[in-house]
Design a protein around this motif. Structure first.
Motif, PDB file in Angstrom:
ATOM      1  N   LEU A 127       9.276  34.076  10.349  1.00  0.00           N
ATOM      2  CA  LEU A 127       7.951  34.455  10.843  1.00  0.00           C
ATOM      3  C   LEU A 127       7.000  33.259  10.810  1.00  0.00           C
ATOM      4  O   LEU A 127       6.224  33.047  11.744  1.00  0.00           O
ATOM      5  N   ALA A 128       7.080  32.495   9.726  1.00  0.00           N
ATOM      6  CA  ALA A 128       6.236  31.301   9.626  1.00  0.00           C
ATOM      7  C   ALA A 128       6.559  30.327  10.748  1.00  0.00           C
ATOM      8  O   ALA A 128       5.651  29.738  11.369  1.00  0.00           O
ATOM      9  N   GLU A 129       7.848  30.145  11.011  1.00  0.00           N
ATOM     10  CA  GLU A 129       8.252  29.232  12.082  1.00  0.00           C
ATOM     11  C   GLU A 129       7.667  29.674  13.424  1.00  0.00           C
ATOM     12  O   GLU A 129       7.149  28.849  14.193  1.00  0.00           O
ATOM     13  N   GLU A 130       7.729  30.966  13.695  1.00  0.00           N
ATOM     14  CA  GLU A 130       7.212  31.486  14.962  1.00  0.00           C
ATOM     15  C   GLU A 130       5.710  31.188  15.105  1.00  0.00           C
ATOM     16  O   GLU A 130       5.253  30.703  16.142  1.00  0.00           O
ATOM     17  N   VAL A 131       4.957  31.461  14.035  1.00  0.00           N
ATOM     18  CA  VAL A 131       3.506  31.238  14.081  1.00  0.00           C
ATOM     19  C   VAL A 131       3.200  29.744  14.216  1.00  0.00           C
ATOM     20  O   VAL A 131       2.386  29.330  15.052  1.00  0.00           O
ATOM     21  N   LEU A 132       3.852  28.915  13.410  1.00  0.00           N
ATOM     22  CA  LEU A 132       3.529  27.489  13.369  1.00  0.00           C
ATOM     23  C   LEU A 132       4.007  26.763  14.623  1.00  0.00           C
ATOM     24  O   LEU A 132       3.331  25.848  15.116  1.00  0.00           O
ATOM     25  N   GLU A 133       5.151  27.153  15.155  1.00  0.00           N
ATOM     26  CA  GLU A 133       5.656  26.512  16.368  1.00  0.00           C
ATOM     27  C   GLU A 133       4.721  26.784  17.538  1.00  0.00           C
ATOM     28  O   GLU A 133       4.382  25.879  18.318  1.00  0.00           O
ATOM     29  N   HIS A 134       4.285  28.041  17.660  1.00  0.00           N
ATOM     30  CA  HIS A 134       3.338  28.395  18.720  1.00  0.00           C
ATOM     31  C   HIS A 134       2.026  27.641  18.535  1.00  0.00           C
ATOM     32  O   HIS A 134       1.453  27.115  19.500  1.00  0.00           O
ATOM     33  N   LEU A 135       1.575  27.559  17.302  1.00  0.00           N
ATOM     34  CA  LEU A 135       0.312  26.882  17.009  1.00  0.00           C
ATOM     35  C   LEU A 135       0.410  25.389  17.315  1.00  0.00           C
ATOM     36  O   LEU A 135      -0.527  24.804  17.885  1.00  0.00           O
ATOM     37  N   ALA A 136       1.524  24.768  16.957  1.00  0.00           N
ATOM     38  CA  ALA A 136       1.688  23.339  17.228  1.00  0.00           C
ATOM     39  C   ALA A 136       1.602  23.061  18.726  1.00  0.00           C
ATOM     40  O   ALA A 136       0.979  22.073  19.155  1.00  0.00           O
ATOM     41  N   GLY A 137       2.204  23.922  19.539  1.00  0.00           N
ATOM     42  CA  GLY A 137       2.125  23.764  20.985  1.00  0.00           C
ATOM     43  C   GLY A 137       0.705  23.905  21.496  1.00  0.00           C
ATOM     44  O   GLY A 137       0.255  23.130  22.359  1.00  0.00           O
ATOM     45  N   TRP A 138      -0.015  24.899  20.954  1.00  0.00           N
ATOM     46  CA  TRP A 138      -1.407  25.112  21.385  1.00  0.00           C
ATOM     47  C   TRP A 138      -2.269  23.909  21.021  1.00  0.00           C
ATOM     48  O   TRP A 138      -3.095  23.439  21.812  1.00  0.00           O
ATOM     49  N   LEU A 139      -2.084  23.398  19.804  1.00  0.00           N
ATOM     50  CA  LEU A 139      -2.886  22.259  19.341  1.00  0.00           C
ATOM     51  C   LEU A 139      -2.593  21.009  20.162  1.00  0.00           C
ATOM     52  O   LEU A 139      -3.488  20.195  20.418  1.00  0.00           O
ATOM     53  N   GLU A 140      -1.334  20.857  20.594  1.00  0.00           N
ATOM     54  CA  GLU A 140      -0.998  19.721  21.458  1.00  0.00           C
ATOM     55  C   GLU A 140      -1.755  19.821  22.774  1.00  0.00           C
ATOM     56  O   GLU A 140      -2.325  18.827  23.255  1.00  0.00           O
ATOM     57  N   GLN A 141      -1.774  21.021  23.353  1.00  0.00           N
ATOM     58  CA  GLN A 141      -2.499  21.222  24.609  1.00  0.00           C
ATOM     59  C   GLN A 141      -4.000  20.988  24.436  1.00  0.00           C
ATOM     60  O   GLN A 141      -4.671  20.484  25.342  1.00  0.00           O
ATOM     61  N   ALA A 142      -4.510  21.353  23.254  1.00  0.00           N
ATOM     62  CA  ALA A 142      -5.949  21.202  22.993  1.00  0.00           C
ATOM     63  C   ALA A 142      -6.322  19.780  22.590  1.00  0.00           C
ATOM     64  O   ALA A 142      -7.513  19.473  22.441  1.00  0.00           O
ATOM     65  N   GLY A 143      -5.318  18.923  22.404  1.00  0.00           N
ATOM     66  CA  GLY A 143      -5.604  17.548  22.034  1.00  0.00           C
ATOM     67  C   GLY A 143      -6.037  17.357  20.594  1.00  0.00           C
ATOM     68  O   GLY A 143      -6.647  16.336  20.253  1.00  0.00           O
ATOM     69  N   ARG A 144      -5.714  18.319  19.724  1.00  0.00           N
ATOM     70  CA  ARG A 144      -6.075  18.221  18.307  1.00  0.00           C
ATOM     71  C   ARG A 144      -4.910  17.567  17.563  1.00  0.00           C
ATOM     72  O   ARG A 144      -4.098  18.251  16.911  1.00  0.00           O
ATOM     73  N   THR A 145      -4.846  16.245  17.657  1.00  0.00           N
ATOM     74  CA  THR A 145      -3.671  15.504  17.200  1.00  0.00           C
ATOM     75  C   THR A 145      -3.422  15.659  15.707  1.00  0.00           C
ATOM     76  O   THR A 145      -2.293  15.942  15.273  1.00  0.00           O
ATOM     77  N   ALA A 146      -4.454  15.455  14.889  1.00  0.00           N
ATOM     78  CA  ALA A 146      -4.264  15.523  13.436  1.00  0.00           C
ATOM     79  C   ALA A 146      -3.853  16.926  13.003  1.00  0.00           C
ATOM     80  O   ALA A 146      -2.977  17.089  12.136  1.00  0.00           O
ATOM     81  N   ASP A 147      -4.471  17.944  13.605  1.00  0.00           N
ATOM     82  CA  ASP A 147      -4.128  19.321  13.230  1.00  0.00           C
ATOM     83  C   ASP A 147      -2.725  19.682  13.705  1.00  0.00           C
ATOM     84  O   ASP A 147      -2.005  20.430  13.026  1.00  0.00           O
ATOM     85  N   GLN A 148      -2.330  19.138  14.847  1.00  0.00           N
ATOM     86  CA  GLN A 148      -0.946  19.337  15.303  1.00  0.00           C
ATOM     87  C   GLN A 148       0.022  18.736  14.287  1.00  0.00           C
ATOM     88  O   GLN A 148       1.050  19.344  13.944  1.00  0.00           O
ATOM     89  N   ALA A 149      -0.308  17.542  13.779  1.00  0.00           N
ATOM     90  CA  ALA A 149       0.554  16.890  12.793  1.00  0.00           C
ATOM     91  C   ALA A 149       0.656  17.716  11.517  1.00  0.00           C
ATOM     92  O   ALA A 149       1.745  17.869  10.950  1.00  0.00           O
ATOM     93  N   ARG A 150      -0.463  18.262  11.055  1.00  0.00           N
ATOM     94  CA  ARG A 150      -0.440  19.076   9.831  1.00  0.00           C
ATOM     95  C   ARG A 150       0.416  20.333  10.034  1.00  0.00           C
ATOM     96  O   ARG A 150       1.137  20.765   9.129  1.00  0.00           O
TER      97      ARG A 150
END
Length: 607
Positions: free
Chosen positions: A316-339
């Motif tokens: 479940l964590a993987e599902e949430v975090l993987e989706h979030l990482a993709g969204w953050l990449e699209q939003a250009g939030r580089t540091a938050d994508q890395a975290r």
């Protein structure tokens, strides 16, 4: 399911009220106006106030409150002319009710009483206070001027003005002005909490909760109580208060308040190791943030993902975090994508998907570097290096540790903890590979820890240096370093770390044939760590082996009996001594030591 989890489940699944249902009377519209105002829905608050004023059978007190909240909300929306018009309607109603002193005062000051006063307006308020006092206005009417004056002084740092605020509250109480009394008490409770006077904040919140105040204000009061109890070390009371605030905020549609309360509940539940409740609280936070259409909903999702990770719900964590990482990449939030990728890497590691975890951490290090966060880039490489080492890929791990040192040096004083942490890992790995140059890296890590007065890390790094010296065949120096580390652990209030370092020193003495000294150290440990069954057992068992080697069979049997007794006292079922002589818990893992509590920290050697 715990009682907390059951209640949170109910909040999460509670249906939203129908938008087509309307309050049946002016009091209901007033409650809704307050809810909308706290939710920062200014237009919704004004509509509710106007509907309440026009409601059939609206009593005068409700109308006065409705005009007042309308004036306040117009000010918040920067509609000062509209606020002034609402204030005039209040004045007309006050005159019809024969409350002329109150009407004169509000007419004199316009809508100033319905917003935060500016410091330069203090002389105007002081003049009005003198005028209306001379005209014979009552204490509870004059409190409408004294209160904003006192607030001006408090915000300017004059704590003596709190006494006048307390008097204003008493005057409102005596005059039956419940709404005004509630406002004064809420300000006092918040101010006391901000100033660290938590007991006084709780006392004011008690007074407030005894009043018939609106739902949104009650939620705010419960949040003050949650904060106060949390700071005073009352976790159960803090948790109970926070969930009350959450329930009320969610019911009132105050989304930001609900998100804050849910996050606090999640943190408190996690501290109490109620992972199910913590996950539910984060789910509520996500739900409320989405309903409020907040731009920062991603941060709440990250909280949920990390809580699922902490709870061991890796898929479940993987599902949430993987989706979030993709969204953050699209939003250009580089540091938050890395975290997010760092957390995702831990999800993958726990699922034994090592190569995917390494790829996530490698990408995270690149993103941290691109975001000009070299210290974080270093930590990502440390996680990857440690996993490689655990997989037996020592050469690759060593390269990651070396790169981690490079990035940590670039971080410099902007992130001073990064370099000693990286040097510690790199030096240890070098020594494990048989390279004595690792001692220089460890010495630099120790020097930096000493310079920054990081007592526990100073002990921990020396402990690692002792074990590294032993790996390199320097037994005498290893014993000296271990005993120095033990003293520093003791100074840092870590008796477990101290005991482990002493056990290691004693084991080295034994293995190098220094039996008398080994016996003396084992006896010392057994005496000093009687309160720790694991350490007492390890010391007595080590002593028995030394005594056997010395040919003292009877004494050795006594030591073995003492070790067994300690084992029984600790209610452990497995061997409590590691290969290096250190005490271990019943799972066979090393005795816990201080350091990072997050999952990422588990991947850093010596942490």
């Amino acid at each position: 399911m715990s009682a907390l989890a059951e209640r949170l489940h109910g909040i999460l699944n509670r249906p939203q009220p129908s938008p087509f249902l309307s309050p049946s009377d002016a009091q209901g519209w007033l409650e809704l106006a307050y809810d909308r105002a706290y939710a920062e829905d200014h237009d919704g608050a004004i509509r509710a106030a106007e509907a309440g004023i026009a409601a059939e059978g609206a009593d005068a007190e409700a109308q006065l409150s409705l005009w007042g909240i309308a004036a306040s909300v117009h000010h918040l929306a920067d509609r000062d002319e509209a606020a002034l018009e609402c204030a005039h309607h209040r004045v007309e109603l006050l005159r019809r009710l024969g409350r002329n002193h109150q009407a004169d005062l509000e007419e004199d000051l316009g809508s100033l009483l319905f917003r935060e006063p500016r410091p330069e307006e203090a002389p105007l308020l002081e003049a009005a206070l003198a005028t209306h006092s001379a005209a014979g206005a009552s204490a509870e009417v004059l409190a409408d001027i004294r209160l904003p004056l006192a607030v001006c002084r408090v915000e300017a740092g004059d704590e003596t003005a709190l006494e006048d605020l307390e008097l204003c509250a008493e005057d409102y109480r005596a005059g039956g002005r419940i709404d005004s009394l509630a406002g004064a008490l809420l300000y006092l409770a918040h101010h006391y909490a901000r100033g660290g006077r938590f007991q006084e904040a709780l006392e004011k919140s008690d007074e407030l909760l005894a009043l018939p105040v609106n739902r949104a204000m009650r939620a705010a009061v419960w949040m003050v109580r949650a904060t106060g109890h949390n700071e005073l070390g009352n976790p159960l009371e803090a948790e109970g208060s926070a969930v009350e605030a959450l329930d009320l905020y969610a019911a009132a549609g105050v989304r930001r308040g609900a998100v804050s309360a849910a996050a606090l509940v999640a943190n408190l539940a996690a501290q109490a190791e109620d992972q199910e409740a913590a996950v539910l609280a984060w789910r509520i936070a996500v739900q409320q943030a989405e309903r409020g259409e907040f731009g920062e909903v991603w941060a709440v999702r990250m909280g949920l993902g990390n809580q699922l990770l902490e709870a061991g719900e890796y898929l479940l964590a993987e599902e949430v975090l993987e989706h979030l990482a993709g969204w953050l990449e699209q939003a250009g939030r580089t540091a938050d994508q890395a975290r997010t990728l760092m957390s995702l890497g831990h999800c993958l590691r726990h699922q034994e998907r090592q190569d995917e975890a390494l790829a996530a951490w490698e990408r995270a290090s690149e993103l941290f570097a691109a975001a000009d966060l070299p210290g974080e880039a270093s930590r990502a490489l440390l996680s990857a290096g440690t996993l490689l080492a655990r997989e037996g890929r020592d050469a690759e791990g060593l390269k990651n540790f070396e790169r981690a040192v490079m990035w940590a040096r670039r971080a410099g004083e902007e992130d001073p903890a990064a370099l000693p942490q990286a040097l510690h890992a790199f030096g240890h790995a070098q020594c494990e590979a048989g390279d004595a140059d690792g001692l220089a890296a460890l010495d630099e890590a120790i020097r930096l820890a000493d310079e920054h007065s990081a007592e526990w890390h100073s002990a921990d790094f020396r402990d690692t240096r002792a074990r590294s010296l032993w790996l390199l065949g320097h037994g005498r120096e290893a014993v000296s370093a271990a005993l120095e580390a033990a003293d520093l652990y003791r100074d840092a209030d870590d008796p477990d770390g101290s005991g482990n370092a002493e056990l290691f020193a004693a084991q080295v003495l034994f293995e190098t044939g220094q039996l008398d000294q080994a016996a003396r150290v084992f006896r010392l440990i057994a005496e000093e760590h009687r309160g720790s069954p694991a350490h007492h057992h390890a010391a007595q068992r080590g002593l028995s082996e030394v005594l056997d080697a010395m040919g003292l069979r009877e004494q050795a049997e006594e030591a073995r009996a003492a070790a067994e007794a300690a084992l029984d006292a600790g209610d452990t079922a497995e061997d409590t001594t590691g290969e290096d002589g250190t005490a271990q818990d019943s799972t066979g893992e090393g005795t816990p030591q201080e350091g990072g509590t997050g999952d990422a920290q588990d991947d850093v050697p010596g942490s």
